[in-house]
Design an enzyme around this catalytic site. Structure first.
Site, short mmCIF file in Angstrom:
data_model
loop_
_atom_site.label_atom_id
_atom_site.label_comp_id
_atom_site.label_asym_id
_atom_site.label_seq_id
_atom_site.Cartn_x
_atom_site.Cartn_y
_atom_site.Cartn_z
N ARG A 239 0.86 -1.18 0.00
CA ARG A 239 0.00 0.00 0.00
C ARG A 239 0.90 1.23 0.00
O ARG A 239 1.89 1.28 0.72
CB ARG A 239 -0.91 0.02 1.23
CG ARG A 239 -2.12 -0.91 1.15
CD ARG A 239 -3.15 -0.44 0.12
NE ARG A 239 -4.31 -1.31 0.05
CZ ARG A 239 -4.42 -2.38 -0.76
NH1 ARG A 239 -3.43 -2.70 -1.56
NH2 ARG A 239 -5.52 -3.09 -0.77
N GLU A 268 -3.18 7.62 -4.41
CA GLU A 268 -3.62 7.14 -5.73
C GLU A 268 -4.90 7.84 -6.16
O GLU A 268 -5.75 8.10 -5.31
CB GLU A 268 -3.87 5.63 -5.66
CG GLU A 268 -2.57 4.86 -5.59
CD GLU A 268 -2.77 3.36 -5.54
OE1 GLU A 268 -3.75 2.84 -6.11
OE2 GLU A 268 -1.92 2.71 -4.92
N HIS A 286 -1.04 0.05 -9.86
CA HIS A 286 -1.71 -0.87 -8.91
C HIS A 286 -2.29 -2.08 -9.64
O HIS A 286 -3.48 -2.39 -9.53
CB HIS A 286 -2.81 -0.13 -8.12
CG HIS A 286 -3.09 -0.76 -6.79
ND1 HIS A 286 -3.47 -0.05 -5.68
CD2 HIS A 286 -3.05 -2.06 -6.39
CE1 HIS A 286 -3.67 -0.87 -4.65
NE2 HIS A 286 -3.41 -2.11 -5.06
C1 GLV Z 1 -4.78 -5.07 -4.00
O1 GLV Z 1 -4.09 -4.13 -3.76
C2 GLV Z 1 -5.33 -5.89 -2.98
O2 GLV Z 1 -5.23 -5.55 -1.80
O3 GLV Z 1 -5.92 -6.91 -3.34
#
Ligand code: GLV
Ligand code: GLV
Length: 327
Positions: A239, A268, A286
């Site tokens: 993250r 983001e 991402h």
């Molecule tokens: C993606 O970032 C997830 O947490 O699945």
């Protein structure tokens, strides 16, 4: 028949499962993230919500949905977008999608590591720009992975799969930091546990695999970058807010560290100013879990969690509150 709200079009596997189980499924028709108002307007009266990691699920959403809301099945393994405490207080089950995306994210992290070490993205741009005029002994010198030390910050499922591949397949040395030790895998991957600061001083590649928690926000910032080797690369597929991104841009500009591979960002979809102009960065939007196989499996797992809970069965992958308080 229960009513289920899916906040965005996702691969159809899960939607089909929900419909075949006899539920009424409303999939947001918007091609984009719902605004807060749009989200609030559509949750009223639903029994289940299948949100994305970009949808904030707080007590306001839960109360507006109503007392019949039984399950929030996140379309992600990370669940920092959900107020699990408020859900638990309201007897709402929260689920996520662990396991099914572990290998995909591990592969992506390794892809970023290889792209950086072998300077693949920079070299690709060089070719496209028509700059290649002939073979050169010193052109785009990068680094080998073999013999180098990988430092894993966070050693859950994903960290373990990265370790396995880079130890078995690439002959890297592995060190790791986590709040818990895993002595079995330490033996299996000939791996050493280290406190974070020691790991940062030791590793040639630092790859981050922790959930976003109050205790992991800005886990890596200016102080930590200074501890790292000047030749080290940093990779983050967890993250964004785990890394102080503004400090990271400074560290890259000042050559405090050598390069960075990022799949996630602090705010983001924005990036910190200056990040995109730096050559020693590989940046993906991402998409670490974005394979056809994995996104399909996430869709199925989220749906199966909803079907289980609405059918009075235990969820398959429930998020447990104690993990939030004492990770
Ligand atoms: C993606 O970032 C997830 O947490 O699945
Ligand atoms: C994610 O599921 C992890 O445990 O790394």
């Amino acid at each position: 028949m229960a009513k289920i709200f899916v906040t965005r079009q996702i691969p159809t596997q899960g939607i089909d499962l929900l419909k075949n189980a006899g539920h009424e499924v409303v999939v947001s028709s918007k091609d984009g993230v719902l605004t807060r108002e749009e989200l609030l307007a559509q949750v009223k009266g639903v029994d289940a919500i299948l949100p994305l990691l970009t949808d904030k699920m707080d007590s306001e959403v839960m109360d507006l949905a109503g007392k019949q809301l039984k399950v929030i099945a996140n379309y992600a393994v990370g669940y920092d977008n959900i107020d699990v405490k408020s859900a638990t207080e309201r007897n709402i089950i929260v689920t996520n999608t662990p396991n099914v995306l572990t290998e995909s994210v591990a592969e992506h992290a390794i892809g970023l590591i290889l792209s950086l070490a072998h300077r693949i993205v920079e070299a690709d741009q060089f070719m496209r720009d028509g700059k290649y005029v002939g073979w050169e002994p010193m052109l785009f010198l990068g680094n080998d992975l073999v013999g180098k030390t990988l430092g894993l910050v966070g050693f859950g499922r994903i960290g373990a799969e990265v370790a396995k591949r880079l130890y078995d397949g690439f002959n890297m040395k592995i060190v790791y930091y986590d709040t818990r030790r895993n002595e079995d895998l330490e033996k299996q991957f000939n791996m050493q546990f280290m406190e974070l600061n020691d790991l940062l001083k030791t590793a040639d590649f630092v790859s981050v695999h922790v959930p976003l928690l109050p205790t992991t926000k800005h886990l890596l910032g200016a102080e930590q970058f200074k501890l790292m080797k000047k030749t080290a690369y940093l990779i983050n597929t967890s993250r964004g807010p785990v890394i102080d991104e503004t400090a990271l841009v400074e560290a890259l500009k000042n050559k405090t560290i050598r390069g960075v591979g990022l799949d996630v960002y602090e705010a983001e979809p924005k990036m910190a100013e200056g990040l995109a102009e730096l050559p020693n960065t590989v940046l993906t939007p991402h998409t670490a879990s974005a394979t056809e196989e994995t996104r399909g499996a996430m869709s199925e797992l989220a749906a199966k969690n909803i079907i289980a809970v609405l059918g009075g069965q235990p969820a398959i992958t429930q998020v447990v509150l104690k993990y939030l308080i004492n990770p």
